[in-house]
Write an enzyme that holds these catalytic residues in place. Structure first.
Site, PDB file in Angstrom:
ATOM      1  N   ILE A   1       0.852  -1.205   0.000  1.00 31.88           N
ATOM      2  CA  ILE A   1       0.000   0.000   0.000  1.00 31.88           C
ATOM      3  C   ILE A   1       0.883   1.248   0.000  1.00 31.88           C
ATOM      4  O   ILE A   1       1.705   1.428   0.908  1.00 31.88           O
ATOM      5  CB  ILE A   1      -0.913   0.033   1.250  1.00 31.88           C
ATOM      6  CG1 ILE A   1      -1.709  -1.261   1.380  1.00 31.88           C
ATOM      7  CG2 ILE A   1      -1.851   1.242   1.204  1.00 31.88           C
ATOM      8  CD1 ILE A   1      -2.481  -1.399   2.702  1.00 31.88           C
TER       9      ILE A   1
ATOM     10  N   TYR B   1      -6.126  18.750 -10.140  1.00 34.51           N
ATOM     11  CA  TYR B   1      -6.415  17.503  -9.411  1.00 34.51           C
ATOM     12  C   TYR B   1      -7.316  16.590 -10.244  1.00 34.51           C
ATOM     13  O   TYR B   1      -7.061  15.390 -10.378  1.00 34.51           O
ATOM     14  CB  TYR B   1      -7.066  17.819  -8.055  1.00 34.51           C
ATOM     15  CG  TYR B   1      -7.429  16.570  -7.291  1.00 34.51           C
ATOM     16  CD1 TYR B   1      -6.432  15.717  -6.807  1.00 34.51           C
ATOM     17  CD2 TYR B   1      -8.762  16.223  -7.062  1.00 34.51           C
ATOM     18  CE1 TYR B   1      -6.751  14.550  -6.133  1.00 34.51           C
ATOM     19  CE2 TYR B   1      -9.086  15.057  -6.378  1.00 34.51           C
ATOM     20  CZ  TYR B   1      -8.084  14.227  -5.916  1.00 34.51           C
ATOM     21  OH  TYR B   1      -8.403  13.069  -5.249  1.00 34.51           O
TER      22      TYR B   1
ATOM     23  N   ARG C   1       5.078   0.262 -12.672  1.00 33.85           N
ATOM     24  CA  ARG C   1       6.095  -0.234 -13.619  1.00 33.85           C
ATOM     25  C   ARG C   1       7.057  -1.219 -12.932  1.00 33.85           C
ATOM     26  O   ARG C   1       7.542  -2.165 -13.552  1.00 33.85           O
ATOM     27  CB  ARG C   1       6.865   0.971 -14.184  1.00 33.85           C
ATOM     28  CG  ARG C   1       8.050   0.646 -15.068  1.00 33.85           C
ATOM     29  CD  ARG C   1       7.608   0.005 -16.365  1.00 33.85           C
ATOM     30  NE  ARG C   1       8.735  -0.417 -17.176  1.00 33.85           N
ATOM     31  CZ  ARG C   1       9.351  -1.589 -17.053  1.00 33.85           C
ATOM     32  NH1 ARG C   1       8.960  -2.449 -16.138  1.00 33.85           N
ATOM     33  NH2 ARG C   1      10.355  -1.905 -17.834  1.00 33.85           N
TER      34      ARG C   1
ATOM     35  N   LYS D   1      -6.669  12.732 -11.716  1.00 31.93           N
ATOM     36  CA  LYS D   1      -7.506  11.561 -11.443  1.00 31.93           C
ATOM     37  C   LYS D   1      -8.131  11.005 -12.734  1.00 31.93           C
ATOM     38  O   LYS D   1      -8.419   9.815 -12.824  1.00 31.93           O
ATOM     39  CB  LYS D   1      -8.567  11.904 -10.389  1.00 31.93           C
ATOM     40  CG  LYS D   1      -7.949  12.125  -8.997  1.00 31.93           C
ATOM     41  CD  LYS D   1      -7.212  10.873  -8.508  1.00 31.93           C
ATOM     42  CE  LYS D   1      -6.597  11.025  -7.144  1.00 31.93           C
ATOM     43  NZ  LYS D   1      -5.996   9.794  -6.613  1.00 31.93           N
TER      44      LYS D   1
HETATM   45  C1  8X3 Z   1     -11.341  13.530  -3.606  1.00 34.73           C
HETATM   46  C2  8X3 Z   1     -12.813  13.491  -3.710  1.00 34.73           C
HETATM   47  O1  8X3 Z   1     -14.931  14.841  -4.026  1.00 34.73           O
HETATM   48  O2  8X3 Z   1     -12.926  16.053  -3.348  1.00 34.73           O
HETATM   49  O3  8X3 Z   1     -10.779  12.676  -4.529  1.00 34.73           O
HETATM   50  O4  8X3 Z   1     -13.138  15.229  -5.587  1.00 34.73           O
HETATM   51  S1  8X3 Z   1     -13.452  14.989  -4.196  1.00 34.73           S
END
Ligand code: 8X3
Length: 256
Positions: free
Chosen positions: A8, A154, A122, A158
């Site tokens: 993890i 951000y 990787r 993601k």
């Molecule tokens: C974090 C969740 O809802 O702030 O990844 O995008 S949020």
């Protein structure tokens, strides 16, 4: 999960720490990574006191490719056969507009969330392919589904985690390995405090009037994917509070 080795990243807090507890409670052996060695030692002591399991600590910053490479390549033989990789290390700093934010902070976010995940993947996946088994679980986010105000960079990282998960699943389609992208919505952890650059009051206020997920709630989803029978690949899990509908739409009760 007994006899399984679970690695993890970002295990010292939040979802990573919750996953450590969940998998420990099921008897897994854990390789725990984070930047902060003292927090890792504390967590190891807590886990080994509570559960009859083995824990190996691997302190590094996933952004530091050389250190990551040395640390993973020099794992003792008994820890080399990683069964499950949970790519959890990730963060966001600030809620700035894309034309106003701090490029150095964005480097940290991009290098951790994308390049760090890629470096660890990787290094770990080739061994899984050789052994003919393995599961890569990436912690993505609802933020990767659609951009929201103040989340430009951000959200982009993601979205990248989503594509890296899908791409890896394609690359591994002729193997027994599985890839899962767990995408949480609002989760109350130290993550939000870092988002607001240490302003805990603003972070706490964000959750006023809604019951957010806890790290433990997300760890249950991660475990669900990991515990599925070998022929079942849970490709994605989007998990959010009951009063959240999308990355931007949630219902918060007015509180005085
Ligand atoms: C974090 C969740 O809802 O702030 O990844 O995008 S949020």
């Amino acid at each position: 999960m007994r006899n399984k080795i679970v690695f993890i990243t970002g295990a010292s807090s939040g979802i990573g720490e919750a996953c450590a507890h969940k998998f420990a409670s099921q008897g897994a052996s854990l390789i725990l990574n984070a930047r902060n060695m003292s927090k890792l030692v504390e967590l190891k002591n807590e886990l080994t006191d509570k559960y009859n399991i083995q824990v190996h600590l691997l302190p590094f910053d996933v952004r530091d490719r050389n250190v990551v490479t040395n640390a993973i390549q020099s794992l003792p033989d008994e820890w080399k056969n990683i069964d499950i990789l949970i790519n959890n290390a990730g963060l966001v700093i600030g809620v700035d507009k894309e034309f106003e934010g701090n490029l150095d902070e964005w480097d940290i976010v991009i290098d951790t969330n994308i390049k760090g995940l890629l470096a660890v993947t990787r290094l770990v996946v080739p061994g899984m392919i050789k052994r003919g088994s393995g599961h890569i679980i990436n912690i993505g986010s609802i933020a990767g589904e659609a951009a929201y105000p103040g989340g430009s960079v951000y959200c982009a990282t993601k979205a990248a985690v989503r594509m890296l998960s899908d791409g890896l699943r394609i690359d591994l389609v002729d193997t027994p390995l599985r890839v899962t992208n767990v995408k949480p919505g609002m989760v109350e952890t130290n993550f939000s405090v870092v988002r607001y650059r240490g302003d805990k009051e603003t972070a706490d206020n964000f959750y006023k009037g809604i019951r957010p997920l806890s790290g433990d709630d997300v760890a249950e989803s991660v475990y669900f994917a990991a515990a599925a029978p070998p022929h079942v690949q849970i490709a994605e899990i989007l998990v959010m509070p009951t009063n959240q509908a999308t990355g931007t739409i949630s219902f918060k009760k007015t509180v005085e």
